[in-house]
Enzyme design. Structure first.
Site, short mmCIF file in Angstrom:
data_model
loop_
_atom_site.label_atom_id
_atom_site.label_comp_id
_atom_site.label_asym_id
_atom_site.label_seq_id
_atom_site.Cartn_x
_atom_site.Cartn_y
_atom_site.Cartn_z
N ASN A 1 0.83 -1.20 0.00
CA ASN A 1 0.00 0.00 0.00
C ASN A 1 0.86 1.25 0.00
O ASN A 1 1.98 1.26 0.53
CB ASN A 1 -0.96 0.00 1.20
CG ASN A 1 -0.40 0.73 2.41
OD1 ASN A 1 -0.50 1.96 2.51
ND2 ASN A 1 0.23 -0.02 3.32
N GLY B 1 -0.55 6.78 1.96
CA GLY B 1 0.05 8.09 2.20
C GLY B 1 -0.58 8.90 3.32
O GLY B 1 -0.62 10.13 3.26
N LEU B 2 -1.10 8.20 4.35
CA LEU B 2 -1.61 8.87 5.55
C LEU B 2 -2.75 9.84 5.25
O LEU B 2 -2.84 10.92 5.84
CB LEU B 2 -0.48 9.60 6.29
CG LEU B 2 0.69 8.72 6.76
CD1 LEU B 2 1.80 9.59 7.32
CD2 LEU B 2 0.22 7.72 7.79
N CYS C 1 6.65 5.47 8.54
CA CYS C 1 5.79 5.20 7.38
C CYS C 1 6.60 5.27 6.08
O CYS C 1 7.20 6.30 5.78
CB CYS C 1 4.64 6.20 7.32
SG CYS C 1 3.48 5.84 5.99
N ILE D 1 6.86 -4.42 13.64
CA ILE D 1 7.46 -3.50 12.68
C ILE D 1 6.37 -2.80 11.86
O ILE D 1 5.26 -3.32 11.73
CB ILE D 1 8.42 -4.23 11.72
CG1 ILE D 1 7.65 -5.32 10.95
CG2 ILE D 1 9.58 -4.81 12.48
CD1 ILE D 1 8.48 -6.04 9.85
N ASN D 2 6.74 -1.63 11.32
CA ASN D 2 5.93 -1.05 10.26
C ASN D 2 6.23 -1.83 8.98
O ASN D 2 7.01 -2.79 8.99
CB ASN D 2 6.25 0.44 10.11
CG ASN D 2 5.07 1.23 9.57
OD1 ASN D 2 4.28 0.71 8.80
ND2 ASN D 2 4.95 2.47 9.99
N GLY E 1 1.46 -8.18 5.82
CA GLY E 1 0.85 -9.49 5.69
C GLY E 1 1.80 -10.62 6.05
O GLY E 1 2.92 -10.38 6.52
N GLY F 1 3.15 -7.43 12.45
CA GLY F 1 3.76 -7.79 11.16
C GLY F 1 3.38 -9.20 10.78
O GLY F 1 4.00 -10.16 11.22
N GLY G 1 -3.19 -6.26 11.82
CA GLY G 1 -3.32 -5.28 10.75
C GLY G 1 -3.96 -5.84 9.49
O GLY G 1 -5.19 -5.85 9.35
#
Length: 316
Positions: free
Chosen positions: A80, A83-84, A141, A202-203, A228, A254, A276
């Site tokens: 993805n 973009g916030l 991000c 983690i991001n 994922g 994560g 998530g």
């Protein structure tokens, strides 16, 4: 001895989880950007069964996000580059907060920014909301052009943001770390030293997809964040490393799709976990994972979820 153990095992295990001064009814949170403001899921999920919701990322000023297309399915996950996108912190405070404060679970806010000053001011305004007990500071991000991950990829940059936010934000401060770094443990130590109450990781990992027929990237800005099941082994390893590097609680995320995944993160050292991408596949995933953690603890005779946090480090 045996009779006491059996008596304890017959009781429901205690899922209460502490992250800084924040007390959660269980260790399951929903990850920012994957659960909206929680309101969208209220008819599908018993929100009272969750530890908490981290609502959609909020910035000081409104953001339009990136052009479409900005999501793509890939093997074992998704990319993805949203973009916030959000309407800004003032809109959140005036219009969203009055609704989400009534939800039957802890509501945390993801805070992002393009400058240190913007991070601090956004956090300060959120800090004035009585029923938001914590923020998750997103310095990681990977799908915005300015700020975001730029601050999170160096220890000095991460420390600078946390230092500024800590001066104006008195409640529980969770700092979300990027995996797109050489040593995530060094960055975790840097934000801990500046007053972070916890770290989450983690991001997403930087990735991309290319449309072979059109001979161009699938995402509008070329690259995006990979999440994922594909990222789970990396996330699990980083949680393990950071648990050994800091004393503050670690929130793991994560690729958590099942209760077994969640338990693995707890064993690796996570005090709490975030669900998530699984929310897009199964809207009830977070609730099912919370139930599954409880079943695991009961099956193995644990009285409290805290007993398994980091347990894999001492196994054998």
């Amino acid at each position: 001895m045996n009779s006491n153990t059996n008596a304890g095992a017959s009781l429901s295990p205690d899922l209460t989880t502490h992250v800084g001064s924040l007390t959660l009814r269980n260790p399951v949170l929903t990850a920012s950007g994957t659960f909206g403001y929680g309101l969208e899921y209220a008819d599908l999920v018993d929100l009272s069964r969750l530890g908490g919701i981290i609502v959609k990322g909020t910035t000081l000023e409104p953001r339009q996000g990136n052009p479409y297309p900005r999501m793509a399915e890939t093997a074992g996950g998704m990319l993805n580059c949203v973009g916030l996108q959000n309407k800004g912190v003032d809109h959140f405070c005036r219009h969203i907060y009055p609704e989400v404060r009534q939800l039957p679970t802890a509501v945390l806010v993801g805070v992002s920014g393009s400058t240190i000053e913007a991070y601090a001011e956004c956090a300060r305004r959120i800090g004035e909301l009585a029923d938001v007990p914590a923020i998750e500071l997103n310095i990681s991000c990977p799908n915005v052009k300015h700020g975001g991950m730029a601050f999170g990829v160096t220890a000095d940059g991460a420390a600078a943001v946390v230092r500024a936010v800590r001066k104006v934000y008195p409640k529980t401060l969770i700092v979300k770390l990027s995996p797109n770094v050489t040593s995530i443990a060094d960055i975790a130590r840097a934000v801990e030293a500046e007053g972070a109450d916890a770290v989450s990781l983690i991001n997403t990992l930087m990735g991309m997809a290319i449309d072979a027929e059109r001979r161009r990237p699938v995402l509008s800005i070329g690259t995006g964040g990979l999440s994922g099941p594909a990222v789970k082994p990396v996330a699990l390893r980083m949680v393990w490393q950071v648990y050994e590097a800091v004393r503050v609680p670690v929130v793991g995320l994560g690729g958590i799709m099942t209760a077994t995944d969640a338990v693995e993160f707890l064993l690796a050292g996570a005090t709490a976990i975030e669900v998530g991408t699984a929310n897009f596949v199964n809207p009830r995933a977070s609730q099912e994972i919370a139930d599954g953690i409880e079943a695991y603890l009961s099956r193995h005779g644990f009285a409290s979820v805290s007993e398994i946090v980091g347990a894999a480090h001492s196994a054998g």
